[in-house]
Design an enzyme around this catalytic site. Structure first.
Site, PDB file in Angstrom:
ATOM      1  N   THR A  33      -2.170  -7.798   1.490  1.00 56.91           N
ATOM      2  CA  THR A  33      -2.213  -8.052   2.707  1.00 56.91           C
ATOM      3  C   THR A  33      -1.731  -9.304   3.123  1.00 56.91           C
ATOM      4  O   THR A  33      -1.280  -9.989   2.221  1.00 56.91           O
ATOM      5  CB  THR A  33      -4.315  -8.283   2.937  1.00 56.91           C
ATOM      6  N   ASP A  49      -1.667  -8.036   8.971  1.00 59.10           N
ATOM      7  CA  ASP A  49      -1.087  -6.791   9.032  1.00 59.10           C
ATOM      8  C   ASP A  49      -1.894  -5.826   9.080  1.00 59.10           C
ATOM      9  O   ASP A  49      -3.094  -6.047   9.298  1.00 59.10           O
ATOM     10  CB  ASP A  49      -0.045  -6.851   7.798  1.00 59.10           C
ATOM     11  N   ARG A  51      -1.706  -2.764   6.988  1.00 55.27           N
ATOM     12  CA  ARG A  51      -1.340  -2.029   5.761  1.00 55.27           C
ATOM     13  C   ARG A  51      -2.543  -1.811   4.570  1.00 55.27           C
ATOM     14  O   ARG A  51      -2.881  -2.956   4.460  1.00 55.27           O
ATOM     15  CB  ARG A  51      -0.157  -1.938   5.005  1.00 55.27           C
ATOM     16  N   LYS A  65      -7.781  -5.284  10.270  1.00 52.71           N
ATOM     17  CA  LYS A  65      -8.483  -6.440   8.976  1.00 52.71           C
ATOM     18  C   LYS A  65      -8.975  -7.481   9.741  1.00 52.71           C
ATOM     19  O   LYS A  65      -9.487  -8.413   8.987  1.00 52.71           O
ATOM     20  CB  LYS A  65      -7.210  -6.826   8.461  1.00 52.71           C
ATOM     21  N   GLY A  79      -8.373  -8.501   0.245  1.00 50.15           N
ATOM     22  CA  GLY A  79      -8.961  -8.185  -1.072  1.00 50.15           C
ATOM     23  C   GLY A  79      -9.413  -6.618  -0.785  1.00 50.15           C
ATOM     24  O   GLY A  79      -8.867  -5.789  -0.348  1.00 50.15           O
ATOM     25  N   SER A 161      -1.511 -11.148  -0.565  1.00 50.37           N
ATOM     26  CA  SER A 161      -0.522 -11.291  -1.367  1.00 50.37           C
ATOM     27  C   SER A 161       0.694 -11.675  -0.445  1.00 50.37           C
ATOM     28  O   SER A 161       1.715 -12.033  -1.421  1.00 50.37           O
ATOM     29  CB  SER A 161      -0.425  -9.958  -1.993  1.00 50.37           C
ATOM     30  N   ASP A 198       6.816  -9.008   1.329  1.00 51.84           N
ATOM     31  CA  ASP A 198       5.807  -8.575   0.498  1.00 51.84           C
ATOM     32  C   ASP A 198       5.593  -7.125   0.515  1.00 51.84           C
ATOM     33  O   ASP A 198       5.364  -6.379   1.732  1.00 51.84           O
ATOM     34  CB  ASP A 198       4.545  -9.284   1.074  1.00 51.84           C
ATOM     35  N   SER A 201       2.278  -5.684   2.124  1.00 48.92           N
ATOM     36  CA  SER A 201       1.875  -5.777   3.474  1.00 48.92           C
ATOM     37  C   SER A 201       3.047  -4.860   4.396  1.00 48.92           C
ATOM     38  O   SER A 201       3.821  -4.904   3.818  1.00 48.92           O
ATOM     39  CB  SER A 201       1.996  -7.145   4.015  1.00 48.92           C
TER      40      SER A 201
END
Lengths: 273, 137
Positions: A33, A49, A51, A65, A79, A161, A198, A201
């Site tokens: 994330t 984001d 995903r 999120k 998480g 992340s 990343d 994400s």
């Protein structure tokens, strides 16, 4: 008496498996994330984001999120998705009950304390890393909460992340006298940086701008990264002869045969007679 | 920071308590009580109890030892089950006394015992077990 809540029945079995049967403990799947929060002159901007991954597979390319804790207190969660959603839901419930019983509008600091105490009780097993932001009667506040229960109060935060990629953008672009438009574009750039750099994400960018007694939620404000550039238009139509024929096998159609039980057919014959 | 859940050593010997119905509940053993518990489970069990003890200690130091004694007596009265041993009691007065009636915990939201998949043995059987009328003599 049976009590509800979390079930620890399998712990003893797990201990035995690890000690006696040399069972390999499965690794915790790393979740991806990018969530970001920034304080500006009038309020707070939260970004995330969209995903949701389950291992190497994208489980939900467009999930939400950013969760509501109160009308002007919102929380972005990284998480395990179930943990963040249920934790924020429960704290939202508790905060509402508290504000009703005290007769005062809820404060961001109260939500922070409730979340921090809740997560500490579970020693980090509830993997919810949260960016809590909101505006109450004392002004705008932004906090970060780690799964083990430690918190920080900062003017700009990134977690997940993709936090390193997002933090690079925030460090470059942040200044303490930003206005709303600058803050929104900074958060947008930070999330985009997370999405592009990343693996965990991706998807679209969600923004949430909270000011005194006002909240605007920009769902999917930027969808350029989730549109597939090179995608053939459906339906697929292939010309005959476009693939090479390697082998031909022609089987003759067999007549339908009825298999009759010998005994039954004998009985039928006798009946007829 | 909330450290009240951390003390966890078992201070009593394990008590063997079993029902005579071995087919249904298995042979009696001490093992399940002496095996280690998950650290989070220990914290759940100890936290509320330790917090209340701390509060009583504080109240005793501030108001004198009579006051927590009165409160403990009140809590004991509310803690008595008012129904048969196998039927659930609501303990509403206890919840109001402790202030947990306006609190929402995972125990209230997840794994509601009313929705559990395990079938409870019928009331008559549980009462017989409680009164020790199970053994055939």
């Amino acid at each position: 008496m049976q009590k509800g809540g979390f079930n620890f029945d399998l712990y003893q079995r797990n201990v035995e498996l690890i000690e006696k049967n040399n069972y390999k403990v499965p690794k915790t799947t790393k979740t991806g994330t990018t969530i970001v929060g920034v304080v500006f002159s009038d309020g707070v901007v939260l970004g995330a984001d969209t995903r949701a991954t389950s291992g190497p597979i994208v489980a939900d390319p467009n999930c939400e999120k950013i969760h509501r804790i109160s009308d002007y207190i919102w929380c972005a969660g990284a998480g395990t998705a179930a943990d963040t959603e249920n934790t924020t839901g429960m704290i939202s419930l508790q905060l509402e009950l508290l504000s009703l019983s005290t007769g005062r509008s809820p404060r961001v600091r109260t939500a922070l304390t409730l979340l921090k105490n809740f997560l500490f009780r579970y020693h980090g097993y509830i993997s919810a890393a949260l960016v809590l932001g909101g505006v109450d009667f004392t002004g705008p506040h932004l906090h970060m909460i780690h799964p083990h229960g430690s918190t920080s109060t900062l003017p700009y935060i990134s977690m997940g992340s993709g936090s390193l990629a997002a933090m690079a953008v925030l460090e470059t672009g942040y200044n303490s006298k930003m206005g709303e438009e600058d803050a929104k574009s900074l958060v947008h750039q930070a999330i985009l940086s997370g999405i592009l750099n990343d693996l965990g994400s991706g998807g679209n960018v969600d923004l949430c701008v909270i000011k005194h007694k006002s909240m605007e939620f920009f769902r999917n404000i930027d969808t350029t990264n989730s549109k597939r550039k090179f995608r053939k238009k459906l339906p697929y139509m292939f010309k005959s002869g476009s693939t090479k024929i390697l082998e031909k096998q022609i089987k003759e159609k067999m007549e339908k045969m009825e298999i009759v039980n010998e005994k039954e057919s004998q009985i039928e014959e006798l009946e007829e007679l | 920071m909330d450290l009240s859940g951390l003390e966890t050593e078992q201070k009593t010997l394990p008590i063997i308590s079993y029902s005579s119905d071995f087919l249904e509940n298995g042979l009696p053993n001490f093992k399940t009580q002496t095996l280690p518990k998950h650290p989070v489970e220990k914290m759940q069990i100890n936290k509320q109890k330790n917090e209340r003890e701390k509060q009583y200690n504080m109240l005793g130091k501030v108001f004198g030892s009579q006051y927590p004694l009165m409160l403990r007596l009140e809590e004991e009265i509310y803690n008595q089950p008012l129904r048969l041993p196998c039927l659930p009691s609501s303990y509403l007065s206890l919840e109001v006394f402790r202030g947990t009636d306006i609190e929402v915990e995972p125990e209230d939201l997840y794994n509601d015992p009313n929705n559990s998949l395990l079938i409870q043995p019928p009331v008559h059987q549980q009462m017989e077990q409680y009164l020790g009328m199970n053994d055939l003599k």
